[in-house]
Write a protein that holds these residues in place. Structure first.
Motif, PDB file in Angstrom:
ATOM      1  N   PRO A 162      32.983  59.810  27.552  1.00  0.00           N
ATOM      2  CA  PRO A 162      33.704  58.545  27.711  1.00  0.00           C
ATOM      3  C   PRO A 162      35.078  58.463  27.059  1.00  0.00           C
ATOM      4  N   HIS A 163      35.359  59.229  25.991  1.00  0.00           N
ATOM      5  CA  HIS A 163      36.641  59.152  25.283  1.00  0.00           C
ATOM      6  C   HIS A 163      37.007  57.711  24.937  1.00  0.00           C
ATOM      7  N   PRO A 164      36.180  57.030  24.190  1.00  0.00           N
ATOM      8  CA  PRO A 164      36.428  55.603  23.921  1.00  0.00           C
ATOM      9  C   PRO A 164      37.731  55.365  23.171  1.00  0.00           C
ATOM     10  N   GLY A 165      38.431  54.307  23.553  1.00  0.00           N
ATOM     11  CA  GLY A 165      39.629  53.874  22.849  1.00  0.00           C
ATOM     12  C   GLY A 165      40.883  54.650  23.166  1.00  0.00           C
ATOM     13  N   GLN A 166      40.806  55.676  23.999  1.00  0.00           N
ATOM     14  CA  GLN A 166      41.994  56.497  24.255  1.00  0.00           C
ATOM     15  C   GLN A 166      42.878  55.939  25.374  1.00  0.00           C
ATOM     16  N   PHE A 167      42.339  55.039  26.181  1.00  0.00           N
ATOM     17  CA  PHE A 167      43.110  54.515  27.293  1.00  0.00           C
ATOM     18  C   PHE A 167      43.098  52.995  27.270  1.00  0.00           C
ATOM     19  N   ALA A 168      44.295  52.435  27.467  1.00  0.00           N
ATOM     20  CA  ALA A 168      44.450  50.977  27.467  1.00  0.00           C
ATOM     21  C   ALA A 168      43.953  50.402  28.786  1.00  0.00           C
ATOM     22  N   PRO A 169      43.613  49.120  28.802  1.00  0.00           N
ATOM     23  CA  PRO A 169      43.139  48.503  30.046  1.00  0.00           C
ATOM     24  C   PRO A 169      44.101  48.675  31.220  1.00  0.00           C
ATOM     25  N   PHE A 170      45.418  48.643  30.976  1.00  0.00           N
ATOM     26  CA  PHE A 170      46.355  48.775  32.096  1.00  0.00           C
ATOM     27  C   PHE A 170      46.287  50.165  32.722  1.00  0.00           C
ATOM     28  N   GLU A 171      45.900  51.179  31.931  1.00  0.00           N
ATOM     29  CA  GLU A 171      45.780  52.532  32.478  1.00  0.00           C
ATOM     30  C   GLU A 171      44.559  52.645  33.384  1.00  0.00           C
ATOM     31  N   THR A 172      43.427  52.138  32.918  1.00  0.00           N
ATOM     32  CA  THR A 172      42.229  52.148  33.754  1.00  0.00           C
ATOM     33  C   THR A 172      42.434  51.302  35.002  1.00  0.00           C
ATOM     34  N   ALA A 173      43.172  50.194  34.853  1.00  0.00           N
ATOM     35  CA  ALA A 173      43.451  49.331  36.005  1.00  0.00           C
ATOM     36  C   ALA A 173      44.243  50.081  37.065  1.00  0.00           C
ATOM     37  N   PHE A 174      45.111  50.995  36.658  1.00  0.00           N
ATOM     38  CA  PHE A 174      45.868  51.770  37.636  1.00  0.00           C
ATOM     39  C   PHE A 174      44.933  52.557  38.541  1.00  0.00           C
ATOM     40  N   TYR A 175      43.924  53.190  37.952  1.00  0.00           N
ATOM     41  CA  TYR A 175      42.957  53.954  38.749  1.00  0.00           C
ATOM     42  C   TYR A 175      42.237  53.036  39.734  1.00  0.00           C
ATOM     43  N   THR A 176      41.746  51.911  39.270  1.00  0.00           N
ATOM     44  CA  THR A 176      40.975  51.024  40.159  1.00  0.00           C
ATOM     45  C   THR A 176      41.874  50.363  41.204  1.00  0.00           C
ATOM     46  N   GLU A 177      43.141  50.106  40.861  1.00  0.00           N
ATOM     47  CA  GLU A 177      44.044  49.468  41.821  1.00  0.00           C
ATOM     48  C   GLU A 177      44.434  50.404  42.965  1.00  0.00           C
ATOM     49  N   LEU A 178      44.342  51.701  42.756  1.00  0.00           N
ATOM     50  CA  LEU A 178      44.590  52.609  43.868  1.00  0.00           C
ATOM     51  C   LEU A 178      43.630  52.306  45.013  1.00  0.00           C
ATOM     52  N   THR A 179      42.406  51.923  44.661  1.00  0.00           N
ATOM     53  CA  THR A 179      41.432  51.555  45.687  1.00  0.00           C
ATOM     54  C   THR A 179      41.527  50.088  46.065  1.00  0.00           C
ATOM     55  N   GLN A 180      41.510  49.214  45.067  1.00  0.00           N
ATOM     56  CA  GLN A 180      41.416  47.782  45.352  1.00  0.00           C
ATOM     57  C   GLN A 180      42.714  47.202  45.922  1.00  0.00           C
ATOM     58  N   ARG A 181      43.839  47.730  45.503  1.00  0.00           N
ATOM     59  CA  ARG A 181      45.140  47.204  45.946  1.00  0.00           C
ATOM     60  C   ARG A 181      45.715  47.999  47.109  1.00  0.00           C
ATOM     61  N   HIS A 182      45.501  49.329  47.090  1.00  0.00           N
ATOM     62  CA  HIS A 182      46.150  50.179  48.087  1.00  0.00           C
ATOM     63  C   HIS A 182      45.176  50.827  49.070  1.00  0.00           C
ATOM     64  N   GLY A 183      43.890  50.611  48.889  1.00  0.00           N
ATOM     65  CA  GLY A 183      42.916  51.132  49.847  1.00  0.00           C
ATOM     66  C   GLY A 183      42.747  52.636  49.824  1.00  0.00           C
ATOM     67  N   LEU A 184      42.920  53.254  48.654  1.00  0.00           N
ATOM     68  CA  LEU A 184      42.801  54.706  48.514  1.00  0.00           C
ATOM     69  C   LEU A 184      41.523  55.048  47.751  1.00  0.00           C
ATOM     70  N   ALA A 185      40.653  55.826  48.365  1.00  0.00           N
ATOM     71  CA  ALA A 185      39.384  56.210  47.740  1.00  0.00           C
ATOM     72  C   ALA A 185      39.541  57.524  46.990  1.00  0.00           C
ATOM     73  N   ASP A 186      38.885  57.629  45.842  1.00  0.00           N
ATOM     74  CA  ASP A 186      38.840  58.871  45.079  1.00  0.00           C
ATOM     75  C   ASP A 186      38.094  59.911  45.919  1.00  0.00           C
ATOM     76  N   ALA A 187      38.803  60.907  46.414  1.00  0.00           N
ATOM     77  CA  ALA A 187      38.206  61.862  47.356  1.00  0.00           C
ATOM     78  C   ALA A 187      37.098  62.684  46.710  1.00  0.00           C
ATOM     79  N   PHE A 188      37.316  63.126  45.480  1.00  0.00           N
ATOM     80  CA  PHE A 188      36.279  63.919  44.817  1.00  0.00           C
ATOM     81  C   PHE A 188      35.025  63.083  44.587  1.00  0.00           C
TER      82      PHE A 188
END
Length: 271
Positions: A162-188
């Motif tokens: 998990p690497h707790p505390g190493q990433f800020a909420p805005f960084e994790t939000a970038f990953y989720t927004e690729l799908t939720q905002r731009h419709g891009l699915a994590d291919a792997f």
């Protein structure tokens, strides 16, 4: 024939390492390479020039001194994607090409998201780049499906370990927004829902899946393979400290590659 793409962080290579990276890439079968952490030095220029001389389409945005970015190498006929012109902050870190397939144009984008440390300067830099990416992506949007690849310097929610505390909420939000905002699915993750893979590791037991491929919803049905290529960070000396990520789509390009060997002996002059 499937359309294949591989992304690899080359680590702003010096000349000797760049030659080995070029030779390794030349032995691969992918149609398109998305290279991240490229630079403005002689190593990156050697790769660009070798592939240009071999007849490949090379998209290499201007890299200001000491800035890092991306480079796309295509054995298929391609045009430059408009997203690069829309990127207003650290633009060398985002570029793309458009290739024609039997089902219409396909946009292949490469991204190298800035890393971050505890300083305000690095935090602001990463947040500003992410904000600029969202604006550029939306400004350049059209009906063509997107395949986005690169070193995103972010982990998926629920990453193992998990690497707790190493990433800020805005960084994790970038990953989720690729799908939720731009419709891009994590291919792997689409093909391997529970697999644990890492593309970078300071120690073997503390790995990070930093390198990603995200595909438009309309591409998911054509996604036949998405797998990490770990031999790039094995052996001595290593090619780079990142694993590659290879993607295969059941799409046929309408232009056949007409290229020679980028690793063939030739007198290379640097840009």
């Amino acid at each position: 024939m499937p359309l294949t793409v591989l992304t690899l962080n080359v680590g702003n290579p010096a000349l000797e390492r760049a030659r080995r990276q070029r030779d390794w890439l030349a032995r691969r079968d992918e149609d398109v390479f998305v290279l991240t952490e490229t630079g403005s030095g002689p190593g990156t220029h050697l790769i660009a020039e070798s592939f240009t001389d071999a007849g490949w389409s090379v998209t290499y945005p201007d890299h200001p001194d000491k800035e890092r970015g991306v480079m796309l190498l295509s054995s298929l006929k391609s045009t430059v994607d408009p997203i690069g012109a829309e990127m207003t902050y650290l633009p060398a870190r985002l570029a793309g090409i458009v290739v024609d397939t039997e089902r219409g144009p396909l946009r292949i984008l490469g991204a190298y998201v800035p890393s971050r440390d505890a300083t305000e300067v690095k935090t602001t830099r990463k947040r500003s780049w992410i904000d600029a990416f969202h604006r550029a992506y939306e400004a350049a949007a059209d009906d063509a499906p997107v395949l986005l690849l690169g070193d995103l310097n972010v982990l998926e929610p629920g990453h193992v370990p998990p690497h707790p505390g190493q990433f800020a909420p805005f960084e994790t939000a970038f990953y989720t927004e690729l799908t939720q905002r731009h419709g891009l699915a994590d291919a792997f993750r689409t093909l391997h829902p529970t697999a644990v893979e890492h593309s970078w590791a300071r120690r073997a037991e503390l790995g990070y899946r930093y390198d990603h491929a995200h595909a438009a919803t309309s591409l998911v049905e054509h996604l036949t393979s998405c797998s990490y290529v770990h031999d790039t960070r094995r052996g001595e000396p290593t090619l780079t400290d990142h694993s590659g990520l290879a993607v295969e789509l059941a799409l046929t390009a309408t232009s056949s590659p007409i290229t020679s060997d980028p690793a063939a002996d030739r007198e290379a002059t640097l840009f």
